[in-house]
Design an enzyme around this catalytic site. Structure first.
Site, short mmCIF file in Angstrom:
data_model
loop_
_atom_site.label_atom_id
_atom_site.label_comp_id
_atom_site.label_asym_id
_atom_site.label_seq_id
_atom_site.Cartn_x
_atom_site.Cartn_y
_atom_site.Cartn_z
N ARG A 197 0.84 -1.19 0.00
CA ARG A 197 0.00 0.00 0.00
C ARG A 197 0.88 1.25 0.00
O ARG A 197 2.04 1.21 0.41
CB ARG A 197 -0.91 0.03 1.23
CG ARG A 197 -1.84 -1.17 1.37
CD ARG A 197 -2.66 -1.07 2.64
NE ARG A 197 -3.58 -2.19 2.79
CZ ARG A 197 -3.30 -3.31 3.44
NH1 ARG A 197 -2.09 -3.47 4.00
NH2 ARG A 197 -4.18 -4.29 3.54
N LYS A 222 -2.17 -1.67 8.04
CA LYS A 222 -3.59 -1.28 8.05
C LYS A 222 -4.43 -2.24 8.88
O LYS A 222 -5.36 -1.81 9.59
CB LYS A 222 -4.12 -1.21 6.62
CG LYS A 222 -5.57 -0.75 6.52
CD LYS A 222 -6.01 -0.69 5.07
CE LYS A 222 -7.47 -0.27 4.97
NZ LYS A 222 -7.94 -0.21 3.56
N HIS A 276 -3.44 3.22 -6.35
CA HIS A 276 -3.83 1.97 -5.68
C HIS A 276 -4.04 0.84 -6.68
O HIS A 276 -3.98 -0.35 -6.30
CB HIS A 276 -5.11 2.18 -4.87
CG HIS A 276 -5.38 1.11 -3.86
ND1 HIS A 276 -4.64 0.95 -2.71
CD2 HIS A 276 -6.30 0.12 -3.84
CE1 HIS A 276 -5.09 -0.08 -2.03
NE2 HIS A 276 -6.11 -0.61 -2.69
N ARG A 279 -1.42 -1.86 -6.82
CA ARG A 279 -1.56 -2.99 -5.89
C ARG A 279 -2.39 -4.11 -6.54
O ARG A 279 -2.07 -5.29 -6.42
CB ARG A 279 -2.21 -2.51 -4.59
CG ARG A 279 -2.41 -3.58 -3.52
CD ARG A 279 -2.71 -2.89 -2.19
NE ARG A 279 -3.30 -3.76 -1.21
CZ ARG A 279 -2.63 -4.58 -0.40
NH1 ARG A 279 -1.31 -4.65 -0.49
NH2 ARG A 279 -3.26 -5.32 0.51
N HIS A 302 -3.73 -9.56 3.40
CA HIS A 302 -5.18 -9.73 3.49
C HIS A 302 -5.53 -10.87 4.45
O HIS A 302 -4.98 -11.97 4.35
CB HIS A 302 -5.78 -10.04 2.12
CG HIS A 302 -5.86 -8.85 1.22
ND1 HIS A 302 -4.90 -8.56 0.28
CD2 HIS A 302 -6.78 -7.85 1.14
CE1 HIS A 302 -5.23 -7.46 -0.36
NE2 HIS A 302 -6.36 -7.00 0.15
N TYR A 311 -9.14 -7.93 -5.33
CA TYR A 311 -7.98 -7.26 -5.89
C TYR A 311 -7.40 -8.02 -7.08
O TYR A 311 -6.45 -7.58 -7.71
CB TYR A 311 -6.87 -7.14 -4.83
CG TYR A 311 -7.04 -5.97 -3.89
CD1 TYR A 311 -6.31 -4.81 -4.07
CD2 TYR A 311 -7.93 -6.03 -2.84
CE1 TYR A 311 -6.45 -3.73 -3.22
CE2 TYR A 311 -8.09 -4.96 -1.97
CZ TYR A 311 -7.34 -3.82 -2.18
OH TYR A 311 -7.49 -2.75 -1.32
#
Length: 326
Positions: A197, A222, A276, A279, A302, A311
């Site tokens: 990120r 995160k 983003h 990613r 994740h 994603y």
């Protein structure tokens, strides 16, 4: 205790329960007014007496308290605080909590839908819903119900499927290299190689890099956990070219990166590509390399496989090439 009085062509119902403010509402029929009184009295008596008498407290007061006591402790608090401050300046924020109804937020929803996308309005109203839930269940505000609880929300954002096409990477890097800031091109390539990120990239320090074994250590990410990200040989060679003049690998601010990214994208004449999305590109490439879901999750950080798959947008051409290998 509830009471009903006729005023003109309507019936005015009023409810007073010890520990709560008084509630009033008008109805076309007496029977509807009595039903409302019975339901409200039952609801209030089964609920704990509020710790905070909302009195003259406005929506603005509530939003500012949430920003100070709740948002500041979250990662990415800047965005949430910005949204709370935005709504604090809206005329609706001057209304007392005791007078707010679902209709106020219907108006707010419809107004915002003319200004921003559906997904943005959905996210912002969900935040306001959490604010009211916190006020009622955590702080003990004397609000009989969440005015946004049953509000019809617009649809959420659709999952993005944007990946780098044809020679977009080369054009983007060429445009980035032409800028005065030497770190932008490095960051773009590093993001594609690692899937990190933006915040993780900008927090990375040289002491977090293990060149010998090819790892980068990420702390307080995160999702609240630390992460050990394996680096490709290409990524290691890339890092070895970055000047080590600061404790951080890429010593620039998020705003600096945002502006530089916009300039590079414009110069490369690339549309609808967000930082983003790099990613997305990286994670999709990991799967195309043949990595398993647990392996990619270990790299990307994740916890939920469903989020990870959002994603992932595989390139059918790359998959077809694997048929030939088999």
């Amino acid at each position: 205790m509830g009471s009903v009085r006729k005023r003109g062509k309507t019936w005015n119902a009023q409810v007073r329960v010890s520990g709560w403010r008084s509630f009033t509402k008008s109805f076309k029929s007496k029977s509807d007014a009595l039903c409302w009184i019975k339901a409200l009295e039952s609801n209030l008596k089964s609920t704990d007496i509020p710790k905070v008498n909302i009195g003259n407290i406005t929506l603005k007061d509530l939003l500012q308290r949430y920003a100070t006591e709740m948002s500041l402790h979250l990662k990415g608090s800047e965005v949430q605080i910005y949204v709370l401050n935005f709504y604090s300046r809206h005329p609706v924020a001057q209304i007392k909590l005791s007078d707010l109804t679902e209709r106020h937020f219907e108006y707010l929803r419809d107004e915002r839908l003319k200004q921003v996308k559906h997904g943005t309005v959905h996210a912002q109203l969900m935040l306001l819903k959490r604010v009211f839930r916190t006020a009622i269940y955590k702080w003990g505000y004397g609000i009989p119900g969440n005015p946004i609880e049953h509000l019809q929300l617009p649809p959420t954002h659709k999952s993005r499927k944007r990946r780098l096409a044809s020679n977009e990477k080369e054009r983007l890097l060429s445009a980035a290299h032409s800028q005065k800031n030497i770190y932008i091109a490095f960051i773009i390539e590093f993001a594609i190689e690692t899937g990190m990120r933006r915040s993780e990239i900008l927090k990375l320090r040289w002491c977090d890099i293990d060149f010998k074994n090819g790892f980068a250590f990420l702390y307080d990410t995160k999702n609240g956990e630390d992460r050990k990200v394996p680096l490709t040989k290409r990524c290691v060679r890339l890092l070895q070219k970055v000047p080590q003049v600061h404790e951080k690998v890429f010593p620039i601010t998020a705003n600096c990166l945002r502006l530089a990214w916009s300039r590079a994208r414009a110069k490369a004449e690339i549309k609808d590509l967000r930082f983003h999305d790099l990613r997305h590109e990286a994670i999709s490439r990991f799967f195309e390399m043949g990595m398993s879901v647990p392996e990619v999750a270990l790299i990307s950080g994740h916890k939920d496989v469903r989020q990870l798959l959002r994603y992932t947008h595989l390139n059918p051409t790359n998959i077809f090439k694997k048929y030939e290998e088999f």
